[in-house]
Scaffold this motif. Structure first.
Motif, PDB file in Angstrom:
ATOM      1  N   ALA A 238     -25.366 -48.488 -70.198  1.00  0.00           N
ATOM      2  CA  ALA A 238     -25.356 -48.110 -68.786  1.00  0.00           C
ATOM      3  C   ALA A 238     -26.755 -48.175 -68.190  1.00  0.00           C
ATOM      4  O   ALA A 238     -26.947 -48.683 -67.073  1.00  0.00           O
ATOM      5  CB  ALA A 238     -24.768 -46.707 -68.632  1.00  0.00           C
ATOM      6  N   GLY A 239     -27.741 -47.658 -68.937  1.00  0.00           N
ATOM      7  CA  GLY A 239     -29.107 -47.702 -68.425  1.00  0.00           C
ATOM      8  C   GLY A 239     -29.619 -49.125 -68.267  1.00  0.00           C
ATOM      9  O   GLY A 239     -30.311 -49.440 -67.283  1.00  0.00           O
ATOM     10  N   HIS A 240     -29.288 -49.993 -69.193  1.00  0.00           N
ATOM     11  CA  HIS A 240     -29.755 -51.379 -69.097  1.00  0.00           C
ATOM     12  C   HIS A 240     -29.103 -52.106 -67.922  1.00  0.00           C
ATOM     13  O   HIS A 240     -29.792 -52.803 -67.155  1.00  0.00           O
ATOM     14  CB  HIS A 240     -29.456 -52.121 -70.405  1.00  0.00           C
ATOM     15  N   PHE A 241     -27.792 -51.961 -67.738  1.00  0.00           N
ATOM     16  CA  PHE A 241     -27.110 -52.673 -66.652  1.00  0.00           C
ATOM     17  C   PHE A 241     -27.500 -52.108 -65.283  1.00  0.00           C
ATOM     18  O   PHE A 241     -27.482 -52.848 -64.290  1.00  0.00           O
ATOM     19  CB  PHE A 241     -25.597 -52.614 -66.851  1.00  0.00           C
ATOM     20  N   VAL A 250     -22.358 -49.974 -61.795  1.00  0.00           N
ATOM     21  CA  VAL A 250     -22.169 -49.408 -63.135  1.00  0.00           C
ATOM     22  C   VAL A 250     -21.433 -48.075 -62.990  1.00  0.00           C
ATOM     23  O   VAL A 250     -21.839 -47.212 -62.207  1.00  0.00           O
ATOM     24  CB  VAL A 250     -23.516 -49.213 -63.870  1.00  0.00           C
ATOM     25  N   LEU A 251     -20.362 -47.901 -63.754  1.00  0.00           N
ATOM     26  CA  LEU A 251     -19.566 -46.673 -63.709  1.00  0.00           C
ATOM     27  C   LEU A 251     -19.446 -46.105 -65.111  1.00  0.00           C
ATOM     28  O   LEU A 251     -19.008 -46.800 -66.046  1.00  0.00           O
ATOM     29  CB  LEU A 251     -18.172 -46.967 -63.151  1.00  0.00           C
ATOM     30  N   GLN A 252     -19.845 -44.825 -65.271  1.00  0.00           N
ATOM     31  CA  GLN A 252     -19.621 -44.079 -66.507  1.00  0.00           C
ATOM     32  C   GLN A 252     -18.551 -43.027 -66.226  1.00  0.00           C
ATOM     33  O   GLN A 252     -18.794 -42.051 -65.503  1.00  0.00           O
ATOM     34  CB  GLN A 252     -20.920 -43.423 -66.982  1.00  0.00           C
ATOM     35  N   TYR A 253     -17.408 -43.207 -66.809  1.00  0.00           N
ATOM     36  CA  TYR A 253     -16.247 -42.358 -66.530  1.00  0.00           C
ATOM     37  C   TYR A 253     -15.953 -41.487 -67.754  1.00  0.00           C
ATOM     38  O   TYR A 253     -15.610 -41.997 -68.837  1.00  0.00           O
ATOM     39  CB  TYR A 253     -15.041 -43.229 -66.186  1.00  0.00           C
ATOM     40  N   TYR A 254     -16.105 -40.168 -67.560  1.00  0.00           N
ATOM     41  CA  TYR A 254     -15.761 -39.189 -68.589  1.00  0.00           C
ATOM     42  C   TYR A 254     -14.463 -38.498 -68.160  1.00  0.00           C
ATOM     43  O   TYR A 254     -14.420 -37.839 -67.113  1.00  0.00           O
ATOM     44  CB  TYR A 254     -16.871 -38.158 -68.766  1.00  0.00           C
ATOM     45  N   VAL A 255     -13.440 -38.660 -68.946  1.00  0.00           N
ATOM     46  CA  VAL A 255     -12.123 -38.149 -68.552  1.00  0.00           C
ATOM     47  C   VAL A 255     -12.144 -36.628 -68.400  1.00  0.00           C
ATOM     48  O   VAL A 255     -11.620 -36.087 -67.420  1.00  0.00           O
ATOM     49  CB  VAL A 255     -11.065 -38.578 -69.587  1.00  0.00           C
ATOM     50  N   LEU A 256     -12.764 -35.927 -69.325  1.00  0.00           N
ATOM     51  CA  LEU A 256     -12.790 -34.461 -69.258  1.00  0.00           C
ATOM     52  C   LEU A 256     -13.624 -33.952 -68.093  1.00  0.00           C
ATOM     53  O   LEU A 256     -13.448 -32.791 -67.669  1.00  0.00           O
ATOM     54  CB  LEU A 256     -13.336 -33.893 -70.574  1.00  0.00           C
ATOM     55  N   HIS A 257     -14.493 -34.792 -67.573  1.00  0.00           N
ATOM     56  CA  HIS A 257     -15.305 -34.376 -66.424  1.00  0.00           C
ATOM     57  C   HIS A 257     -14.676 -34.802 -65.099  1.00  0.00           C
ATOM     58  O   HIS A 257     -14.616 -34.007 -64.145  1.00  0.00           O
ATOM     59  CB  HIS A 257     -16.707 -34.964 -66.558  1.00  0.00           C
ATOM     60  N   HIS A 258     -14.204 -36.036 -65.015  1.00  0.00           N
ATOM     61  CA  HIS A 258     -13.652 -36.540 -63.751  1.00  0.00           C
ATOM     62  C   HIS A 258     -12.207 -36.102 -63.520  1.00  0.00           C
ATOM     63  O   HIS A 258     -11.756 -36.038 -62.369  1.00  0.00           O
ATOM     64  CB  HIS A 258     -13.738 -38.072 -63.700  1.00  0.00           C
ATOM     65  N   CYS A 259     -11.474 -35.831 -64.558  1.00  0.00           N
ATOM     66  CA  CYS A 259     -10.074 -35.429 -64.407  1.00  0.00           C
ATOM     67  C   CYS A 259      -9.746 -34.352 -65.442  1.00  0.00           C
ATOM     68  O   CYS A 259      -9.027 -34.603 -66.436  1.00  0.00           O
ATOM     69  CB  CYS A 259      -9.158 -36.640 -64.560  1.00  0.00           C
ATOM     70  N   PRO A 260     -10.273 -33.142 -65.254  1.00  0.00           N
ATOM     71  CA  PRO A 260     -10.043 -32.091 -66.264  1.00  0.00           C
ATOM     72  C   PRO A 260      -8.622 -31.529 -66.234  1.00  0.00           C
ATOM     73  O   PRO A 260      -8.115 -31.067 -67.278  1.00  0.00           O
ATOM     74  CB  PRO A 260     -11.065 -31.016 -65.893  1.00  0.00           C
ATOM     75  N   PHE A 292     -17.998 -51.092 -66.529  1.00  0.00           N
ATOM     76  CA  PHE A 292     -17.222 -49.841 -66.479  1.00  0.00           C
ATOM     77  C   PHE A 292     -17.159 -49.278 -67.899  1.00  0.00           C
ATOM     78  O   PHE A 292     -16.621 -49.931 -68.807  1.00  0.00           O
ATOM     79  CB  PHE A 292     -15.819 -50.087 -65.934  1.00  0.00           C
ATOM     80  N   ILE A 293     -17.699 -48.073 -68.082  1.00  0.00           N
ATOM     81  CA  ILE A 293     -17.736 -47.429 -69.399  1.00  0.00           C
ATOM     82  C   ILE A 293     -16.826 -46.200 -69.354  1.00  0.00           C
ATOM     83  O   ILE A 293     -17.013 -45.314 -68.506  1.00  0.00           O
ATOM     84  CB  ILE A 293     -19.181 -47.025 -69.773  1.00  0.00           C
ATOM     85  N   PHE A 294     -15.861 -46.129 -70.268  1.00  0.00           N
ATOM     86  CA  PHE A 294     -14.926 -45.008 -70.346  1.00  0.00           C
ATOM     87  C   PHE A 294     -15.165 -44.297 -71.684  1.00  0.00           C
ATOM     88  O   PHE A 294     -14.732 -44.776 -72.745  1.00  0.00           O
ATOM     89  CB  PHE A 294     -13.475 -45.506 -70.243  1.00  0.00           C
ATOM     90  N   ASP A 295     -15.900 -43.189 -71.625  1.00  0.00           N
ATOM     91  CA  ASP A 295     -16.194 -42.412 -72.827  1.00  0.00           C
ATOM     92  C   ASP A 295     -15.074 -41.404 -73.073  1.00  0.00           C
ATOM     93  O   ASP A 295     -14.397 -40.961 -72.131  1.00  0.00           O
ATOM     94  CB  ASP A 295     -17.537 -41.700 -72.661  1.00  0.00           C
ATOM     95  N   GLU A 296     -14.923 -41.052 -74.358  1.00  0.00           N
ATOM     96  CA  GLU A 296     -13.861 -40.134 -74.791  1.00  0.00           C
ATOM     97  C   GLU A 296     -12.487 -40.635 -74.339  1.00  0.00           C
ATOM     98  O   GLU A 296     -11.671 -39.923 -73.739  1.00  0.00           O
ATOM     99  CB  GLU A 296     -14.100 -38.723 -74.236  1.00  0.00           C
ATOM    100  N   ALA A 297     -12.235 -41.902 -74.614  1.00  0.00           N
ATOM    101  CA  ALA A 297     -10.974 -42.524 -74.193  1.00  0.00           C
ATOM    102  C   ALA A 297      -9.776 -41.924 -74.897  1.00  0.00           C
ATOM    103  O   ALA A 297      -8.627 -42.113 -74.436  1.00  0.00           O
ATOM    104  CB  ALA A 297     -11.033 -44.029 -74.463  1.00  0.00           C
ATOM    105  N   GLU A 298      -9.977 -41.191 -75.995  1.00  0.00           N
ATOM    106  CA  GLU A 298      -8.844 -40.570 -76.683  1.00  0.00           C
ATOM    107  C   GLU A 298      -8.196 -39.483 -75.840  1.00  0.00           C
ATOM    108  O   GLU A 298      -7.040 -39.092 -76.100  1.00  0.00           O
ATOM    109  CB  GLU A 298      -9.293 -39.986 -78.033  1.00  0.00           C
ATOM    110  N   HIS A 299      -8.914 -38.962 -74.795  1.00  0.00           N
ATOM    111  CA  HIS A 299      -8.356 -37.925 -73.927  1.00  0.00           C
ATOM    112  C   HIS A 299      -7.728 -38.499 -72.658  1.00  0.00           C
ATOM    113  O   HIS A 299      -7.264 -37.721 -71.800  1.00  0.00           O
ATOM    114  CB  HIS A 299      -9.452 -36.927 -73.531  1.00  0.00           C
ATOM    115  N   MET A 300      -7.728 -39.812 -72.519  1.00  0.00           N
ATOM    116  CA  MET A 300      -7.156 -40.429 -71.317  1.00  0.00           C
ATOM    117  C   MET A 300      -5.634 -40.379 -71.369  1.00  0.00           C
ATOM    118  O   MET A 300      -5.021 -40.676 -72.400  1.00  0.00           O
ATOM    119  CB  MET A 300      -7.645 -41.885 -71.178  1.00  0.00           C
TER     120      MET A 300
END
Length: 440
Positions: A238-241, A250-260, A292-300
Motif C-alpha cells: 500500500a505504501g509503495h503504490f 489505493v484502498l486498504q479495507y479492514y472488514v472488522l473496521h469498515h463493517c463491524p 485494493f487490499i482486503f486484510d483479514e478476509a476470513e471475516h468477510m
C-alpha cells in the motif's frame, strides 16, 4: 614562206615533243621493266605485287594516249603543242630528259606509278587484347534488375520494426511508472522468511503491470498462519503504490473496521461496490491501475464476497479489468502448518508454493467461488532466526542498541513448536515482537 616556215617549225616542234614524250614513256617503261626484272631476280614476288605493277603500266599507257590525243586536238584548233597560239615563240626544251619540265600532273603521275609499282604491306588493325579477371578474384555474376516491390517490402519491415520498438518502449515506460525494482528491494529487505511468496507476488505484478490492456483484473490471495507477515506485506504494498499512483487509487479495507456490525453487511457491500467503481473510473481517466487490499478476509461475509466476485468477473467493462485485488487471510493455515511440520526435513522455501498451492485452492474453492478467480500464494511458518531478524529490525526502528544477546533472549521468550528436522518454528511468528520491544 613565213607560213610554211611556221608550220614547218610547228611540225618540227611537235615532232620533237612527241619524240621526247616517246622517249620519256619508253624510258619509264624500260625502267619499270628493269625494276620488275630486278625485283624478280632479287627476291620472289608474290602474285599480288606482279598484278599491281602490270596495272600501273597499263594506266601509264592509257594516260599517254590521252595526252597524245589532246595534243592533236590542240593542233587542229591552231594552238601550239605547249598551249600557246601559233606563231608565238616556242619554248625550247633540253635534249636530255629531266624532271624540271614535267607538269605537276606528270610528276604526280610518275610518283603514283612508282608508289603503285612498289609492293606495300597492308596495315593490320590492332585488336584489343581480351581482359581476363585476376586468378584470385571470382568472376562477377551478371547484374540482375531488381524489382521495385523490394523497396516497398523494405519499407514495410522498417514500419513494423518501429512499431514493435515503440510498443516495447511503451511497455518499459509503463513498468517504470510503478517502480517494481524498488518494490522488490523493499520486500526482500523487510519481509523475512517468505522468499517463495515474495517471488510469486512480484512475478504476478510484473506480468500484469507490463501493459495497460487486460482481459481480467489481477486477484492474488495470500494465506498463512498468524504472525507470518501477511498484514506487514500488505502495508508495504500500500505504501509503495501510494507513492507511484497516488493516495486516491489505493484502498486498504479492514472488514472488522469498515463493517463491524453483521446487520450492516448489505449496506457495506453496496458502499464497497460504489467506492471501487468510483476509484476505477478515476484510474481509467488517469490511465493508471488501482490497488485494493482486503486484510483479514476470513471475516468477510458472503454478501461482500459476492460483491467482489461481480467486480472481478471478466464480463465487466474495461475500467474494471484494469485493477489489482490483494486478499490477505489465514484461511487454510492448518494445511500450511501441518505440511511444514511433517515435511520440514524435505520441504524448502521454493518448493513450499508448488506443494501447498493446489491443496489450498481445493479447500478455498469450497468456501466461495471468489477464490476460483484468484492466484493463491501460501506463506509458511517462521523459524527462530526469522523472529530474531524481526526483533533486530524493530529495535533499530525504535532506536535501541541491537545487542545480539538481548535479541536472542527476546526471541527465546516467543513460543515455538518442538524442533523438527533441525528447524524450530514459531507458533505466533513475529506477532509479539512489537509488544515486547515496547516493554524495553
Amino acid at each position: 614562206m613565213s607560213d610554211q616556215d611556221s608550220s614547218t617549225s610547228a611540225s618540227q616542234t611537235e615532232g620533237e615533243v612527241e619524240g621526247e614524250m616517246d622517249e620519256e614513256v619508253d624510258t619509264e617503261l624500260d625502267g619499270e621493266v628493269d625494276r620488275d626484272e630486278t625485283l624478280r631476280d632479287s627476291s620472289l614476288v608474290s602474285l599480288s605485287s606482279f598484278s599491281s605493277s602490270l596495272h600501273a603500266v597499263i594506266r601509264i599507257k592509257q594516260k599517254y594516249r590521252a595526252m597524245k590525243k589532246r595534243r592533236q586536238e590542240l593542233a587542229l584548233l591552231g594552238l601550239g603543242a605547249d598551249g600557246n597560239p601559233a606563231g608565238a615563240p616556242s619554248k625550247t626544251s633540253p635534249k636530255i630528259f629531266t624532271f624540271d619540265g614535267l607538269t605537276p600532273f606528270s610528276s604526280t603521275l610518275s610518283r603514283s606509278s612508282l608508289s603503285s609499282s612498289v609492293p606495300q604491306k597492308k596495315k593490320r588493325r590492332r585488336r584489343k587484347g581480351v581482359l581476363y579477371p585476376n586468378r584470385g578474384r571470382r568472376r562477377a555474376p551478371p547484374k540482375q534488375e531488381q524489382s521495385r516491390a523490394k523497396y516497398c517490402l523494405y519499407l514495410l519491415f522498417a514500419i513494423v520494426f518501429v512499431q514493435v520498438y515503440n510498443a516495447i518502449e511503451n511497455l518499459d515506460d509503463h513498468v517504470l511508472r510503478y517502480d517494481l525494482e524498488g518494490l522488490e528491494k523493499t520486500l526482500r529487505r523487510e519481509v523475512f522468511g517468505q522468499q517463495g511468496a515474495v517471488d510469486g507476488l512480484l512475478s504476478h505484478l510484473k506480468d500484469y503491470l507490463s501493459t495497460y490492456v487486460h482481459n481480467k483484473p489481477l486477484v492474488v490471495s495470500l494465506h498463512g498462519p498468524s504472525g507470518v507477515g501477511k498484514s506487514h506485506l500488505g502495508r508495504l504494498l500500500a505504501g509503495h503504490f501510494r507513492s507511484v499512483v497516488g493516495e486516491t487509487l489505493v484502498l486498504q479495507y479492514y472488514v472488522l473496521h469498515h463493517c463491524p456490525q453483521e446487520a450492516d453487511v448489505l449496506r457495506c457491500a453496496r458502499d464497497l461496490t460504489a467506492l471501487i467503481s468510483e476509484m476505477v473510473e478515476r484510474a481509467e481517466e488517469e490511465e493508471k491501475i488501482p490497488l485494493f487490499i482486503f486484510d483479514e478476509a476470513e471475516h468477510m461475509h458472503a454478501e461482500i464476497l459476492d460483491a467482489l466476485l461481480q467486480l472481478v468477473a471478466s464480463k465487466q467493462s474495461n475500467e474494471y479489468l484494469n485493477a489489482v485485488y490483494l486478499l490477505l487471510s489465514n484461511l487454510g493455515h492448518a494445511h500450511v502448518t501441518k505440511n511444514m511440520l511433517h515435511n520440514s526435513s524435505s520441504i524448502s522455501t521454493s518448493n513450499l508454493v508448488k506443494e501447498l498451492t493446489p491443496i489450498l485452492r481445493n479447500s478455498l474453492e469450497k468456501l466461495h467461488p471468489l477464490w476460483t478467480e484468484a492466484d493463491v500464494l501460501p506463506l509458511g511458518l517462521l523459524e527462530k532466526s526469522h523472529v530474531m531478524e524481526c526483533f533486530l529490525d524493530e529495535m533499530t526502528r525504535e532506536g535501541f542498541y541491537p545487542d545480539h544477546t538481548n535479541i536472542e533472549r527476546l526471541a527465546g521468550e516467543v513460543e515455538h513448536y518442538p524442533e523438527v528436522g533441525g528447524h524450530e518454528y514459531s507458533k505466533t511468528g513475529c506477532k509479539q515482537v512489537v509488544a515486547k520491544v515496547n516493554l524495553l
